[in-house]
Design an enzyme around this catalytic site. Sequence first.
Site, PDB file in Angstrom:
ATOM      1  N   GLU A 105      10.227  15.647  15.504  1.00 34.28           N
ATOM      2  CA  GLU A 105      10.484  15.280  14.115  1.00 34.28           C
ATOM      3  C   GLU A 105       9.912  16.222  13.225  1.00 34.28           C
ATOM      4  O   GLU A 105       8.452  16.392  13.335  1.00 34.28           O
ATOM      5  CB  GLU A 105      10.074  13.938  13.799  1.00 34.28           C
ATOM      6  N   LYS A 124       0.821  -1.312   0.050  1.00 41.16           N
ATOM      7  CA  LYS A 124       0.194   0.007   0.035  1.00 41.16           C
ATOM      8  C   LYS A 124       0.962   1.318  -0.234  1.00 41.16           C
ATOM      9  O   LYS A 124       1.459   1.538   0.901  1.00 41.16           O
ATOM     10  CB  LYS A 124      -0.896   0.030   1.247  1.00 41.16           C
ATOM     11  N   CYS A 128      13.576  10.315   6.733  1.00 39.22           N
ATOM     12  CA  CYS A 128      13.439   9.834   8.350  1.00 39.22           C
ATOM     13  C   CYS A 128      14.703  10.149   8.913  1.00 39.22           C
ATOM     14  O   CYS A 128      14.760  10.260  10.148  1.00 39.22           O
ATOM     15  CB  CYS A 128      13.098   8.362   8.250  1.00 39.22           C
ATOM     16  N   GLU A 133       9.889   0.672  10.423  1.00 42.28           N
ATOM     17  CA  GLU A 133      11.178   1.813  10.173  1.00 42.28           C
ATOM     18  C   GLU A 133      10.233   3.002  10.493  1.00 42.28           C
ATOM     19  O   GLU A 133       9.368   3.580   9.572  1.00 42.28           O
ATOM     20  CB  GLU A 133      11.266   1.634   8.740  1.00 42.28           C
TER      21      GLU A 133
HETATM   22  P1  NAP Z   1       2.526   7.919   7.979  1.00 40.21           P
HETATM   23  O1  NAP Z   1       1.490   8.931   8.349  1.00 40.21           O
HETATM   24  O2  NAP Z   1       2.829   7.114   9.360  1.00 40.21           O
HETATM   25  O3  NAP Z   1       1.852   7.187   6.770  1.00 40.21           O
HETATM   26  C1  NAP Z   1       2.957   6.002   6.408  1.00 40.21           C
HETATM   27  C2  NAP Z   1       1.926   4.949   5.601  1.00 40.21           C
HETATM   28  O4  NAP Z   1       0.862   4.384   6.707  1.00 40.21           O
HETATM   29  C3  NAP Z   1       0.938   5.589   4.748  1.00 40.21           C
HETATM   30  O5  NAP Z   1       0.786   4.743   3.652  1.00 40.21           O
HETATM   31  C4  NAP Z   1      -0.374   5.706   5.379  1.00 40.21           C
HETATM   32  O6  NAP Z   1      -1.522   5.797   4.634  1.00 40.21           O
HETATM   33  C5  NAP Z   1      -0.625   4.560   6.263  1.00 40.21           C
HETATM   34  N1  NAP Z   1      -1.230   4.576   7.222  1.00 40.21           N
HETATM   35  C6  NAP Z   1      -1.815   5.700   8.120  1.00 40.21           C
HETATM   36  N2  NAP Z   1      -2.401   5.232   9.232  1.00 40.21           N
HETATM   37  C7  NAP Z   1      -2.667   4.121   9.152  1.00 40.21           C
HETATM   38  C8  NAP Z   1      -3.326   3.037   9.916  1.00 40.21           C
HETATM   39  N3  NAP Z   1      -4.250   3.450  10.873  1.00 40.21           N
HETATM   40  N4  NAP Z   1      -3.208   1.873   9.463  1.00 40.21           N
HETATM   41  C9  NAP Z   1      -2.434   1.239   8.539  1.00 40.21           C
HETATM   42  N5  NAP Z   1      -1.890   2.228   7.672  1.00 40.21           N
HETATM   43  C10 NAP Z   1      -1.897   3.560   8.013  1.00 40.21           C
HETATM   44  O7  NAP Z   1       3.885   8.422   7.715  1.00 40.21           O
HETATM   45  P2  NAP Z   1       4.111   9.582   6.594  1.00 40.21           P
HETATM   46  O8  NAP Z   1       3.470  10.800   7.037  1.00 40.21           O
HETATM   47  O9  NAP Z   1       3.517   9.121   5.292  1.00 40.21           O
HETATM   48  O10 NAP Z   1       5.592   9.589   6.419  1.00 40.21           O
HETATM   49  C11 NAP Z   1       6.426  10.090   7.224  1.00 40.21           C
HETATM   50  C12 NAP Z   1       6.799   9.258   8.336  1.00 40.21           C
HETATM   51  O11 NAP Z   1       7.739   8.325   7.945  1.00 40.21           O
HETATM   52  C13 NAP Z   1       8.198  10.097   9.237  1.00 40.21           C
HETATM   53  O12 NAP Z   1       7.692   9.918  10.708  1.00 40.21           O
HETATM   54  C14 NAP Z   1       9.381   9.449   8.696  1.00 40.21           C
HETATM   55  O13 NAP Z   1      10.397   9.493   9.663  1.00 40.21           O
HETATM   56  C15 NAP Z   1       8.955   8.163   8.677  1.00 40.21           C
HETATM   57  N6  NAP Z   1       9.803   7.203   7.609  1.00 40.21           N
HETATM   58  C16 NAP Z   1      10.683   6.437   8.282  1.00 40.21           C
HETATM   59  C17 NAP Z   1      11.698   5.722   7.405  1.00 40.21           C
HETATM   60  C18 NAP Z   1      12.797   4.856   8.068  1.00 40.21           C
HETATM   61  O14 NAP Z   1      13.488   4.183   7.249  1.00 40.21           O
HETATM   62  N7  NAP Z   1      12.776   4.649   8.991  1.00 40.21           N
HETATM   63  C19 NAP Z   1      11.693   6.048   6.035  1.00 40.21           C
HETATM   64  C20 NAP Z   1      10.728   7.176   5.458  1.00 40.21           C
HETATM   65  C21 NAP Z   1       9.871   7.728   6.220  1.00 40.21           C
HETATM   66  P3  NAP Z   1      -2.106   7.222   3.867  1.00 40.21           P
HETATM   67  O15 NAP Z   1      -0.918   8.251   4.160  1.00 40.21           O
HETATM   68  O16 NAP Z   1      -2.094   7.065   2.403  1.00 40.21           O
HETATM   69  O17 NAP Z   1      -3.393   7.478   4.582  1.00 40.21           O
END
Ligand code: NAP
Length: 470
Positions: free
Chosen positions: A373, A165, A274, A240
């Site tokens: 963050e 997804k 991240c 991650e």
């Molecule tokens: P996010 O809001 O946590 O969303 C990540 C994914 O999870 C999206 O596909 C989102 O879907 C989905 N999601 C949201 N709520 C969910 C739920 N209740 N159940 C299942 N899936 C759900 O994060 P983001 O804003 O996209 O990305 C930023 C974050 O990612 C930052 O905190 C960053 O540090 C972290 N990140 C970490 C790494 C690493 O390698 N450690 C790499 C890149 C990013 P939708 O957005 O489509 O609704």
Amino acid sequence: MAEAIFLEQQLQTETRVQGFISRSHQHYIDGNWVSSVSGKSAFRGKDWRQMSPQARSTLIWRLADLMADHLEELAQLDSIDMGMPIRQAQYGTTPMAVDHMRYMAGWATKIEGETIPVSAGNFFNYTVRQPVGVVGAIIPWNFPLLMAVWKLGAALAAGCTVVLKPAEQSPLSVLRLAELVTEAGFPPGVVNVVTGYGPEAGAALVAHPGVNKVSFTGSTEVGKSIMRTAADRMARVSMELGGKSPNIICADANLKRAISGAMLGIFMNQGEVCSAGSRIYVAREIYDQALEQMGDYANRMRVGNPLDPKTQMGPVVSEEQYQRVLGYIDSARREGASLVAGGETLPEAGSGFYIKPTVFANVTDTMTISREEIFGPVVAVMPFDDLEEALERANSSEYGLAAGVWTENVRTAHYLAQNLEAGTVWINAYHIYDAAAPWGGFKQSGFGREMGHHALELYTEIKDVWINLQ
Ligand code: NAP
Ligand code: MG
């Protein structure tokens, strides 16, 4: 002549990209494009896990070749979708995605067990690594293709099938990748893509009894909620998550390299990384000099249209993210930090949510921007007096994804590498990644390692077999 051919190729790519974007796209399930996902969609994992490792390896490599053939197109899709500067997509993330697939294609034939010298009796004891089953892979918007490939490559090499997804903001390159999966000749159902919102599509995937393992990259908050749901049926999870990575510049550092490394560390991909080095600790004796150079660097950065090859920083991904980042800039002002560069938007840049590269000084450890963050182009720069203090403050975060150190002293380098609480430590470098090097977090930055052979552990179960030789 060569230039004319190049321009013609560019034009053809742009036409293909525009054509792809203007078409409507559906879910990719069992090798078909469908408008809705029914619970009955079977993931024919058996075909895949029973295929010979060599055959699986060949298919993964073929997918990598197709990605390389369409590199420019995939790069443009990510750039258009989320604002990544095109140069970064062309020379950084997309080639990395291809390399990653090739690296993992190699592992498909090298996942071995062991023979164990047991003392319990006259037994022959050995282990095998078996695929964990169906993987639900949920990824964020910041590196759409690369995040997908980190999960797909290892899962496919291990013999798992995947339901992926992408994030709502940036699904395009993953949808194009699904077309390439068909073209490569994968059996239907080995790779599936479900688009939709996290609380609906993502949550349904996590709760689905047919999903054996959830591989998540995203925010710590969503990661925790996924773990809670997955706990009910003991589904495997790997996480991650977010970060607030420290970057320590010692007094003996090569300052020129340290400044450009630290600025790349925070401003690459608009700070939407991240592992962004968002807390910079600088030895007090060089603090003023470093701040001045950082201000100059930030002011000189070319912010603009991500498709312009000269652009170094594009817009942030969405209005929501723009408001969040501006909120953090306001909080820093309110809490008494001093602005060194940026701090404002770029309305003249055209459509898109542009924020200037922003550097704050006089930040204390309790201010919001030194703790949370931001996931945007904002950095907190703080002085330190001795190494122990720098280490303690660097480790005082709830996160532990990455850390940077700039020093010419080999003892300092090793001492900090040993003691920083982070999954990756870069010495005199920042944002270096390789398919062979493990990646993942300590503390609230998650657990499990993507990349390297360690990633295979996320997608395999160990089975131990006893044979009675009596
Ligand atoms: P996010 O809001 O946590 O969303 C990540 C994914 O999870 C999206 O596909 C989102 O879907 C989905 N999601 C949201 N709520 C969910 C739920 N209740 N159940 C299942 N899936 C759900 O994060 P983001 O804003 O996209 O990305 C930023 C974050 O990612 C930052 O905190 C960053 O540090 C972290 N990140 C970490 C790494 C690493 O390698 N450690 C790499 C890149 C990013 P939708 O957005 O489509 O609704
Ligand atoms: Mg989201």
